[in-house]
Design an enzyme around this catalytic site. Sequence first.
Site, mmCIF file in Angstrom:
data_model
loop_
_atom_site.group_PDB
_atom_site.id
_atom_site.type_symbol
_atom_site.label_atom_id
_atom_site.label_comp_id
_atom_site.label_asym_id
_atom_site.label_seq_id
_atom_site.Cartn_x
_atom_site.Cartn_y
_atom_site.Cartn_z
ATOM 1 N N TYR B 138 37.069 48.238 43.389
ATOM 2 C CA TYR B 138 37.183 47.411 44.596
ATOM 3 C C TYR B 138 37.690 48.263 45.757
ATOM 4 O O TYR B 138 38.762 48.838 45.685
ATOM 5 C CB TYR B 138 38.148 46.271 44.281
ATOM 6 C CG TYR B 138 38.521 45.352 45.418
ATOM 7 C CD1 TYR B 138 37.718 45.187 46.539
ATOM 8 C CD2 TYR B 138 39.706 44.615 45.356
ATOM 9 C CE1 TYR B 138 38.090 44.322 47.556
ATOM 10 C CE2 TYR B 138 40.073 43.746 46.379
ATOM 11 C CZ TYR B 138 39.265 43.612 47.477
ATOM 12 O OH TYR B 138 39.633 42.750 48.494
ATOM 13 N N LYS B 166 32.827 46.601 44.418
ATOM 14 C CA LYS B 166 33.009 45.558 45.427
ATOM 15 C C LYS B 166 33.395 46.241 46.723
ATOM 16 O O LYS B 166 34.391 46.952 46.784
ATOM 17 C CB LYS B 166 34.118 44.588 44.996
ATOM 18 C CG LYS B 166 34.460 43.531 46.047
ATOM 19 C CD LYS B 166 35.577 42.616 45.551
ATOM 20 C CE LYS B 166 36.106 41.694 46.639
ATOM 21 N NZ LYS B 166 37.336 40.973 46.196
#
Lengths: 296, 296, 296, 296
Positions: B138, B166
């Site tokens: 992420y 992400k």
Amino acid sequence: MSRHVPLHGIIGYTITPFQEDGRVDLGTLQLLTDRMAGSGVHAIAPLGSTGSLPYLDDGEREAVIEATMKAVRGRVPVLAGVSSLTTERTLHHARFAERAGAAAVMVIPMSYWKLTEEEIFRHFDRIASALSIPIMAYNNPATGGLDMTPEFLARLLQIPNVTMVKESTGDVGRMHRLRQVAGEDVAFYNGSNPLALAAFAAGARGWCTAAPALIPELNLRLYREVVQKGDLAAARKVFQQQLPLLQFIVKGGLPRTIAAGLELRGTRVGPLRAPLLPLPETEREALRRILEKLEV
Amino acid sequence: MSRHVPLHGIIGYTITPFQEDGRVDLGTLQLLTDRMAGSGVHAIAPLGSTGSLPYLDDGEREAVIEATMKAVRGRVPVLAGVSSLTTERTLHHARFAERAGAAAVMVIPMSYWKLTEEEIFRHFDRIASALSIPIMAYNNPATGGLDMTPEFLARLLQIPNVTMVKESTGDVGRMHRLRQVAGEDVAFYNGSNPLALAAFAAGARGWCTAAPALIPELNLRLYREVVQKGDLAAARKVFQQQLPLLQFIVKGGLPRTIAAGLELRGTRVGPLRAPLLPLPETEREALRRILEKLEV
Amino acid sequence: MSRHVPLHGIIGYTITPFQEDGRVDLGTLQLLTDRMAGSGVHAIAPLGSTGSLPYLDDGEREAVIEATMKAVRGRVPVLAGVSSLTTERTLHHARFAERAGAAAVMVIPMSYWKLTEEEIFRHFDRIASALSIPIMAYNNPATGGLDMTPEFLARLLQIPNVTMVKESTGDVGRMHRLRQVAGEDVAFYNGSNPLALAAFAAGARGWCTAAPALIPELNLRLYREVVQKGDLAAARKVFQQQLPLLQFIVKGGLPRTIAAGLELRGTRVGPLRAPLLPLPETEREALRRILEKLEV
Amino acid sequence: MSRHVPLHGIIGYTITPFQEDGRVDLGTLQLLTDRMAGSGVHAIAPLGSTGSLPYLDDGEREAVIEATMKAVRGRVPVLAGVSSLTTERTLHHARFAERAGAAAVMVIPMSYWKLTEEEIFRHFDRIASALSIPIMAYNNPATGGLDMTPEFLARLLQIPNVTMVKESTGDVGRMHRLRQVAGEDVAFYNGSNPLALAAFAAGARGWCTAAPALIPELNLRLYREVVQKGDLAAARKVFQQQLPLLQFIVKGGLPRTIAAGLELRGTRVGPLRAPLLPLPETEREALRRILEKLEV
């Protein structure tokens, strides 16, 4: 409570050493702290950024405070770092430091979510109301992720026992602005190593620095030349002399570079806590050369 | 292990509700999770930024995971946030999530000290080597304080069970660049709400969003129009419709605004954890008007 | 005047070639312009950043406009760059372009001193009031040094003949925001090459780009796939194919890289104007490889 | 040529006044210049940012230089701004200033396209090779759009008659770094008003400032206290006294605020050149209060 300001001069920040198995090495911590307290610095500050504060758990933080108090033996005041992401944990550690005998605590507001000024103000107000020792409000957006303007810091200073500001943005204009909005007697401290001379010229009460672990005499000499003797030419000379080391420790990260420097000087301080890695070999070599030049 | 990618579509992030006394409110957490799992979203993600992860202690994190698994009852996969500042704690929570039945874990590298790429790589590698479920790497410098380039993310994706990325920088160019360096089959997800349409157009597998707590149907409709039907004109229409809410929750902070929205809709979710404060009254009013307009 | 919007699709920006003695090479300019006008692009734009506008004196600018009009021969509309630091000079060049037959003029507010919104508004208002052709307001803080928000651009669009916006910040969120505040029919154009697909997905009327000097067919194909056919998968494919060239020309600077590309393709375009230097040899080689790959 | 450094102390920058019809008002320019030259400043600098240089055409620049030389009458050295976007025009104006009797010229590299270090170096080298007076290399990314590092400035200083650096980034660390890489005798000047005290403490030879148009005595007193007497406490006092005015002129823009200040003091200096607008009325009022306080 009056506006108690217990700190001035060179405030030496200690690293937190680790054993090979990853546990905090309290013995070496006491050795390093004792040595620094005896070096002439005006105060000792455990659990700063230099001390890897955010990477320690609650029990470790408490053990570091206790070991530091023992090693300092009252020779100089102790400024304890107590910051946590939540108000509740910050308060817990601030109280612990107070009970342990710290002269003051340092609080940096920390972000995951960016805090509003109202959130930061209430955070400080809540902590201050539960303490009787003074608080140093610490501004360092590069690590904490939040920036406090001089105007807001002046507001924080209206809380009775928030009596000191540590400015680490590296912008000396902030210090002049702080004097403008908080009064010329405001007790502010410089936390940006390459700004040490400029900050003293601007009227800083002290310099918060990890450098005394390696070069306490040079740090102290700068303070004497600029603040006590007012000799700018001599101050510039001793400042430029130590500047390469100051730039190096800032660029490479304080715990990593100070640890490497201590090891080059013969004190084993163990690994950093993962994910932090030790200083790479080529940079270690550069540090060795900088230190050698300073010893001549 | 093969390149297992268990997530697509609308991945709904849940907030962590609190009781008035400050403890996590697991009953309301289960209510909200059950409701979201039944709304049609394709996955549920507890303990993200939305879930106030960094403000929770170890026991609270574990309780949230367990309560979430119970409430979801296997209807959709669960993506658990497990990030901590240290590698050791991240690993601890990742293993807990795996044992609890999470389909994948999400890891954001967190900074106090800025990490080097080598430090971040080893952090992921160490965690990945101890898990058999996949990891979503992420990237969100605005909260985590560290930025990972597409080139570095491609390197992370070479770790066997780091299978998903992400991206939350809000720069759609990063997504195209990631496809360029990691291959057009790279499984990337968008975490920037105002970028939802652009990211799907760029080939995102899914949209990680807190919005389904309030407008699941609009979020799902965007996914259907752009990904399943490929109708850009309709997609733009449904995107512009929900954009004011997306902008509002990003600007005001996800836990704060989603909590306010849920309360406006009749679900008590309690205070945020200090120092975080609730949404101010004037902004609450603005949110009420945005929600009313969406309900017409 | 009604809201006249004379431009759509691929708007090709031409470079300004120079002779070895430093003078503008009008012959080559006409050759390049004729070739681009015949390539299928929907409009031709001389005197943009690509055309080295700010480095040309008044007489040179006028000569470029006249040579361009002759070379285009009415096949497509001409969008003329007319920006200067002062309002008076901008107005002068805008009137010249209008008399010469330009369909529209492009105006970027330029900074030495940062302009206030009021200063920018009056600048546009003064120019618009003296013209009967429409104006494209061009936002590109990276070159012009000033940033105009979507809200301010919406205000500029209330000036009768400011009918178009060119957005070059590279933030697709600005485009969605512009639709929100200026209405879904707002005529906006993308000036950020790596954003071409995202911008069309967001509803851009056109793409302002220097790339047609080298790859007009690929640029046009993207427009057809995404805008005319609505085939996102095909659009992504043709976009990713041309992305390396788009990234290269943005990173290396448009006049420099396009000039190098034209020379690699066999057209001498001469030196840039000092202090601008030609593309270094190693980058020239990288460009050669990118172009070869596109020709297969 | 030897390393000729003809400047030190307070270097006063003059504005360029305009007549109501928009033409440069040479009569008022001479009045203001004569007054400043007689105020005790150590040098006069026409055609800086303060003098609206980039908004003037070639003939106007030449007229300003000539009028300035006449008004100064050899009392102090003249530092002439000669910067243009192209090397050829910069060279033209530098030669003109030399023939007119300027002691030195100031050159800021200007960007539309960002210049590489190689481009900037050749720009300076080309200009320097055609002059026999020294050049001050001026670094101010906020206006010029290009940033030159201390390392690069040290490289520029190897060109024989580039003998001075003016640093306006507002980062005093740059000045210490410059001493480190260019030698402690490097002639550097401060161009950031709020940094005046810190820069002198760091060893700056002079302070380039527009403030002497309004408060020459305070500017000169700072120089005397810190550089000549070495009295830091007195220096801080006189610096904090003038700081509100320094902050005001920086924030509001130099030509605009200095013009307003001169008009408040009774000298008509006419409108700025469009698109620049005069200081708004409320800010004018704030300036009046700041000036009144300084006159008590």
